[in-house]
Design an enzyme around this catalytic site. Structure first.
Site, mmCIF file in Angstrom:
data_model
loop_
_atom_site.group_PDB
_atom_site.id
_atom_site.type_symbol
_atom_site.label_atom_id
_atom_site.label_comp_id
_atom_site.label_asym_id
_atom_site.label_seq_id
_atom_site.Cartn_x
_atom_site.Cartn_y
_atom_site.Cartn_z
ATOM 1 N N SER A 59 -5.428 1.383 4.584
ATOM 2 C CA SER A 59 -4.310 0.888 5.378
ATOM 3 C C SER A 59 -4.715 0.813 6.843
ATOM 4 O O SER A 59 -5.252 1.766 7.405
ATOM 5 C CB SER A 59 -3.093 1.814 5.217
ATOM 6 N N GLY A 60 -4.442 -0.338 7.475
ATOM 7 C CA GLY A 60 -4.817 -0.541 8.864
ATOM 8 C C GLY A 60 -6.206 -1.097 9.053
ATOM 9 O O GLY A 60 -6.662 -1.252 10.186
ATOM 10 N N THR A 119 -4.648 -7.658 5.344
ATOM 11 C CA THR A 119 -3.670 -8.751 5.357
ATOM 12 C C THR A 119 -4.096 -9.856 6.312
ATOM 13 O O THR A 119 -3.993 -11.048 5.984
ATOM 14 C CB THR A 119 -2.294 -8.199 5.766
ATOM 15 N N ASN A 147 0.055 2.874 8.552
ATOM 16 C CA ASN A 147 0.047 1.441 8.834
ATOM 17 C C ASN A 147 1.481 0.947 8.851
ATOM 18 O O ASN A 147 2.296 1.350 8.007
ATOM 19 C CB ASN A 147 -0.781 0.695 7.782
ATOM 20 N N SER A 207 1.796 -2.214 5.397
ATOM 21 C CA SER A 207 0.918 -1.888 4.278
ATOM 22 C C SER A 207 1.493 -2.425 2.977
ATOM 23 O O SER A 207 2.705 -2.387 2.749
ATOM 24 C CB SER A 207 0.740 -0.364 4.177
ATOM 25 N N SER A 208 0.594 -2.935 2.119
ATOM 26 C CA SER A 208 1.013 -3.415 0.799
ATOM 27 C C SER A 208 1.366 -2.205 -0.063
ATOM 28 O O SER A 208 0.549 -1.308 -0.245
ATOM 29 C CB SER A 208 -0.107 -4.224 0.147
ATOM 30 N N GLY A 242 -6.609 -0.039 -0.958
ATOM 31 C CA GLY A 242 -7.901 0.599 -1.140
ATOM 32 C C GLY A 242 -7.785 2.033 -1.630
ATOM 33 O O GLY A 242 -6.686 2.575 -1.834
ATOM 34 N N GLU A 282 -7.472 5.870 -1.795
ATOM 35 C CA GLU A 282 -6.725 6.763 -0.913
ATOM 36 C C GLU A 282 -6.965 8.214 -1.301
ATOM 37 O O GLU A 282 -7.021 8.560 -2.490
ATOM 38 C CB GLU A 282 -5.217 6.468 -0.978
#
Length: 1211
Positions: free
Chosen positions: A310-311, A315, A356, A359-360, A557, A559
């Protein structure tokens, strides 16, 4: 693939004993030159397939220097291998079954007895492809032997070579950071390292890693690096990141480091450069362009898989790829529509997390952690919806909905949800979503929010509940298009079939809450699928379909947090599947490249995550199966689930049970500890038949559509009755997740994948900040370091024949008969004694083992250094000889030129001197004439004025004298008359006059008149002298102003003082003369001035005046002294001025060179100034004293006059 490798395998060599093998190995090691780079693992014994007709072949008649053909050389190299020794070592390694530790990338896990998965998403693979996969999982023993015999020993040999050559190394500093340095010296077991900052460290060789030559710093492909270790990879990425080069290739993978700022790498100009193949630097555009061209060329669907934390910028990377693909598509308006879909998908699929803001996420509707938000669209709808829409949907603020306010986070700093909603509506319009469908979308979103506000109350001791009548209940029913009673029945009761009868059972509080949340999640999930379907339909309408696609996968991704739950469990499971797909595809590409170029290659060992996937998917004792099994038990708890995992999976090497309901899984990226709290609750999806019947009975179109989709999907999986369809809806979350993941993997397997790994450079979201530990962790999690490790096992450095010949061809000591690039390249390698196992010659490229480019670069540097030394000395000699010749010629030429120039200059000076003399003559004459005329005019004017003044003064004197004489005559007449009258009277009275007294008075008068005339003449002379003094003073003052400007301010005060003294003297002299005049004309015998007109001047009177008035004589003496004092000061001033002017003029002449002298002009000028200052100070003091004395004398005269006048008056 296995059969082909078997057919092409060479004949077995003659077996040798282990002693013979050891002796031959030692002999070969001793025969190697000392400066040769260390040997890495030998080439595999299998050979590549023969080139096809479209592949380029070797030059006809090509032979090596020893006269052997390439094929024979390969056979010889293969025969030299020792299969027996390798098999023995491999057998020993298999018995140990211990992890093989690498010095660079941590622990490498091996799975010698990897299980074949019972389920696999790759259902369309052929039997040969499965065999190929099996080869990768169980590599030949030669690979294991090579790794065992050449693993640590090879690294040691490399470090020995680096230490011996004193090359650049990476040094592990005391603060656990890698620093770049140069080996200065080696003493015993320690090495002295000079760091880049100038510090010197003494460390052991175990703390050193080889560094790449500076030519490889900042390469755009990590495969090109000679030493692929952690500090080298991080240094390369950081160096490129500091230059805003955020994209780097790692073989087939593109690494994208988030710049966290705007960079000049995008735009229409950049798109056209990549489209026209002008640029080929690593870029998202390049990946998208490659996927597009391969789709057109091969007719195969493509996929771009974007992963990262995330971050990390996944995207944005997906947007950039979509932008480029939309431009390549060439459809009118397509680019804008495709890009606008991102706005819609982000609003419905992204949420704020702790790391983030965009984030998805999944499973975000009903609950989330503190400080996080649900999907963006809920907050955008509540904040930005217009009043009319809010009225229709009964919307309130986000703080009024339980689903939104439970995490205490309603806003994102710097984000305006109202503006985001406006952008969302514009995006829906751009993607041609009708206003009616938009209204349906917003209505279902409001329904989900109002469902969260429905509450329950317990009605009995068995914890049964009923729905509380509230605004949430009535509003949700209106938006769904059903009655409130229907919604209450669906949320608080269940129908249980007992034979042919149905029994209605009330739900408990927990069951009712689960039913409500399940309905909300089901509505949102189907709503998301519906809007995606509508978007795809609108984009495809009116356009020709080619049935070819490029899929862009922006997936979460790997985690690993301090506390990992069900969400991380699913995410990491998906990443395990994607990592296996990544490894399979990576090996396939590398092997194809090796075999395409015709080099000897066999599959190498790699870290296979099959055991970890088996831990998840195996039935009936896999993690997913056990979780589903435990979720079906009503009384099961998270702790009981954890205990079951410990009992059933304790023998798996990838699983480890922990205390307090936790367990560990050894993933490909590292170990992750999971907390089972909430696993069972989150895995259950209690969407029962009542909820589906509720959606079917709704009047609104979308709920009915959702129910029909669920029923149709279930019927496609089961041909049973309605009840069977309902039972299929009870699938758990992980079961559905696994099915969707398998579907995704099948879709990806049917495409040609392209991988992009996004990296977050720092945790502070600041640009130009690169945190090594964070980046290294992401590289490991994304599998990039695995790519580097696998590439290091093969041939990471690949150079075409042409490039190699151009770069290193000059190293040849003698020319090669055939000048083609391949012949030149092979000749260079043989000349440099590069071991045959360190490289392979392909049809188009040269493949090198790790470290060979450094050796070639070292040889190149030595050659260039020697060449530069020779050139330096030759150029120095040539330059010195040329310089001497040029110097001699230049001196001769300069002598002639300078003589000619001097003569010309002398002639010019003579001419200029003559001209100057002539000009000066006329100029001086002109100036003298002008000055003379001016002075003459001034003198004449001054003379006229002075003469007039003198004439007038003389006239007044004469007039006064005349008047005086007239008065005297009158007085004498009256006196004589009186005397005669007196005489007559006396004679008449018989008296005789005193004749002596009269005679004396007359004598005195005569003397007084004579003295008066003398004083008047003296006054005239004094006036003339005073005028001369004033005239001279003016002349001196003018000269001083013109010649001594520096002394002007200093002499001004003296001049003013002297002028004041003169004026004072003049006034006092005038007063003295007046007093003397008064005294002269006053007889002794009269008491007032009125009596001056009578009487006669007799000698007696004059004598009496001189004898009885001594003050007059004193006054006259004082006047003379004052005049003398002033004259003395004026004379001294004139003398000093002349002296200073002469000295200054002499110093000016010395300074200008007109007069020769050994004295220092500046020092003498300073001394002159000091003398002038001293004299000036003394002169001022004496002038002041003179003024005081003059004042005192004037006062004395005045007092004398007063005393004299008083005495005369008293008489």
């Amino acid at each position: 693939m296995l059969s082909a490798a078997t057919v092409m395998a060479p004949a077995a060599a003659t077996q040798k004993s282990s002693l013979e093998v050891l002796l031959e190995t030692i002999r070969k090691r001793d025969e190697q030159p000392k400066d040769a780079p260390p040997a890495l693992p030998a080439r595999p014994t299998c050979r590549g397939r023969l080139p096809t007709t479209r592949r380029p072949s070797l030059p006809a008649g090509f032979k090596l220097e020893n006269g052997m053909a390439p094929g024979a050389a390969v056979e010889t190299a293969l025969v030299d291998n020792k299969p027996d020794a390798e098999k023995e070592i491999a057998a020993l390694e298999a018995k140990e079954e211990k992890p093989v530790k690498g010095r660079i990338f941590g622990t490498k896990r091996k799975f010698p007895n990897a299980e074949v998965l019972e389920e696999s998403p790759y259902v369309n693979e052929s039997h040969e492809e499965r065999k190929g996969t099996a080869i990768c999982m169980d590599p030949p023993s030669v690979s294991s032997a090579t790794t065992k015999t050449n693993g640590k020993a090879a690294c040691t040999d490399i470090m020995d070579y680096v230490l011996r050559k004193k090359l650049r190394v990476w040094c592990s500093s005391p603060n656990a950071k890698w620093e770049l340095g140069q080996i200065r010296s080696i003493s015993g077991d320690d090495a002295e390292i000079l760091l880049a900052n100038g510090k010197v460290l003494t460390v052991s060789p175990e703390r050193l890693l080889p560094a790449n030559p500076d030519i490889l710093d900042g390469v755009d492909d990590l495969i090109q690096m000679s030493y692929l270790n952690e500090p080298s990879v991080l240094h390369n990425l950081q160096l490129r990141y500091s230059r805003d080069l955020i994209y780097t290739k790692a073989g087939p993978v593109l690494i994208a480091v988030n710049p966290l700022k705007e960079v000049a790498l995008y735009g229409k100009s950049s798109i056209m450069q990549y489209k026209q193949k002008i640029k080929d630097d690593p870029h998202v555009y390049a990946v998208a362009d490659l996927a597009f061209n391969e789709m057109l060329r091969d007719g195969i669907n493509q996929s771009i898989i974007i992963s990262g934390e995330s971050g990390a910028g996944k995207t944005e990377t997906a947007k950039i790829a979509m932008q480029y693909l939309s431009v390549l598509g060439g459809a009118s308006g397509m680019e804008s529509e495709v890009l606008q879909t991102n706005v819609v998908l982000e609003a419905l699929g992204n949420a704020k997390t702790s790391r983030n803001n965009n984030s998805s996420r999944f499973s975000r509707v009903v609950q989330r952690a503190q400080g996080e938000r649900s999907y963006h669209i809920f907050y955008q709808l509540c904040s930005g919806a217009p009043p009319l829409l809010k009225k229709k949907l009964f919307l309130k603020s986000a703080n009024d909905y339980n689903y939104l306010k439970q995490s205490n986070c309603l806003r994102i700093d710097g984000v305006d949800d109202s503006k985001k909603f406006t952008a969302l509506v514009d995006a829906l319009d751009a993607t041609q979503i009708s206003k009616e469908d938009q209204m349906k979308l917003f209505s279902m979103l409001a329904t989900v929010l109002w469902l969260g506000n429905i509450s329950f109350s317990v009605v009995d001791n068995e914890n049964h509940v009923e729905v509380v009548s509230s605004e949430g209940l009535t509003t949700a029913a209106k938006l769904l298009g059903c009655t409130a009673n229907q919604l209450v029945t669906a949320l608080s009761t269940r129908k249980i079939r007992a034979g042919n009868d149905s029994i209605v059972k009330k739900l408990t509080l927990m069951q009712a809450i689960d039913a409500r949340d399940a309905l909300a999640k089901s509505i949102y999930a189907n709503l998301f699928d519906w809007i995606v379907e509508q978007t795809n339909h609108s984009l495809g309408s009116g356009r020709k379909c080619t049935w070819r696609s490029i899929s862009i996968l922006d997936i979460y991704g790997f985690e690993c947090f301090n506390k990992n739950g069900f969400e991380q469990f699913c995410i990491n499971y998906a990443n395990e599947r994607l990592q296996q797909h990544f490894n399979r595809h990576l090996f396939k590409l590398q092997q194809e490249e090796y075999l395409e170029d015709g080099i000897d290659w066999a599959p190498v060992e790699f870290v296979d995550n099959t055991n970890c996937l088996s831990l998840f998917e195996k039935k009936p004792l896999g993690l997913l199966s056990l979780l589903d099994e435990e979720s079906t038990f009503p009384k099961a708890t998270d702790l009981s689930f954890a205990n079951k995992l410990k009992q059933q999976l304790s023998g798996n090497s990838c699983f480890k049970g922990e205390q307090d309901g936790a367990f560990k899984i050894c993933h490909y990226a590292g170990e992750v500890t999971y907390d089972t709290t909430g696993f069972l609750e989150k895995n259950r999806d209690p969407l029962h038949s009542e909820s589906i019947q509720l959606l079917t009975s709704c009047k609104c179109e979308l709920p009915k559509h959702f129910a029909s989709v669920m029923i149709s999907d279930s019927q496609s999986k089961s041909s049973l009755s309605w009840h069977s369809v309902v039972d299929t809806q009870k699938q758990s979350v992980v079961t559905k997740f696994k099915a969707q993941l398998f579907k995704l993997m099948q879709q990806l397997e049917s495409t040609t994948p392209h991988f992009i790994r996004c990296i977050q450079p720092n945790s502070k979201q600041r640009p130009m900040l690169f945190e090594h530990d964070l980046v290294l962790h992401q590289l490991k999690c994304c599998g990039v370091l695995e790519v580097v490790r696998i590439s290091r096992t093969g041939y990471p450095t690949r150079i075409t024949h042409q490039q190699f010949a151009e770069r290193y061809g000059f190293l040849l000591l003698r020319s090669v008969a055939s000048q083609d690039p391949l012949s030149v390249s092979v000749a260079v390698l043989q000349q440099l004694n590069i071991a045959p196992e360190m490289y392979q010659v392909g049809y188009t490229k040269l493949f090198f083992r790790t470290g060979q480019v450094a050796a070639l670069e070292n040889a190149k540097k030595q050659m260039l250094h020697g060449t530069l030394c020779i050139q330096k000395h030759f150029r120095g000699l040539h330059s010195r000889q040329g310089y001497q010749g040029l110097k001699k010629g230049a001196l001769t030429l300069q002598s002639f030129i300078r003589g000619e120039r001097t003569r010309i200059h002398f002639d010019n000076l003579v001419k200029r001197r003559r001209a100057a003399v002539l000009i000066q003559k006329y100029t001086r004459r002109r100036l003298a004439a002008t000055m003379f005329n001016d002075q003459l005019k001034h003198i004449i004017l001054l003379q006229s004025v002075m003469r007039g003044c003198l004439a007038r003064g003389k006239y007044r004197c004469l007039q006064d004298e005349k008047n005086s004489k007239t008065s005297c005559l009158k007085v004498q007449g009256h006196t004589r008359k009186n005397i005669s009258e007196s005489r007559i009277h006396q004679e008449m009275n018989g008296h005789h006059p005193h004749q002596p007294v009269i005679s004396e008075l007359q004598g005195r008068i005569t003397k007084a008149e004579a003295a008066l005339r003398d004083k008047e003449e003296e006054n005239v002379i004094l006036k003339q002298q005073l005028e001369q003094y004033e005239r001279k003073w003016s002349e001196y003052e003018a000269k001083m102003k013109s010649m001594e400007e520096a002394w002007k301010r200093q002499l001004s005060s003296l001049q003013l003082s002297l002028v004041a003294a003169k004026k004072n003297l003049a006034s006092e002299d005038a007063a003295t003369r007046a007093a003397r005049t008064d005294y002269t004309h006053t007889p002794v015998q009269y008491d007032s001035e009125d009596t001056l007109s009578t009487g006669t001047h007799t000698p007696e009177v004059i004598e009496s005046r001189h004898s009885h008035n001594p003050e007059a004589k004193v006054s006259a003496g004082n006047s003379d002294r004052r005049v003398n004092a002033v004259n003395h000061l004026a004379k001294e001033f004139e003398d000093r001025r002349q002296v200073f002017e002469d000295d200054a003029g002499f110093l000016v002449a010395v300074k200008s060179g007109q007069v020769g002298s050994n004295m220092n002009p500046d020092e003498e000028l300073r001394k002159l100034k000091d003398r002038f200052a001293t004299w000036k100070k003394d002169y001022k003091s004496r002038l002041k004293e003179t003024k005081v004395n003059l004042h005192k004398v004037g006062t004395h005269d005045e007092k004398s006059r007063k005393r004299w006048w008083g005495k005369k008056s008293s008489k």
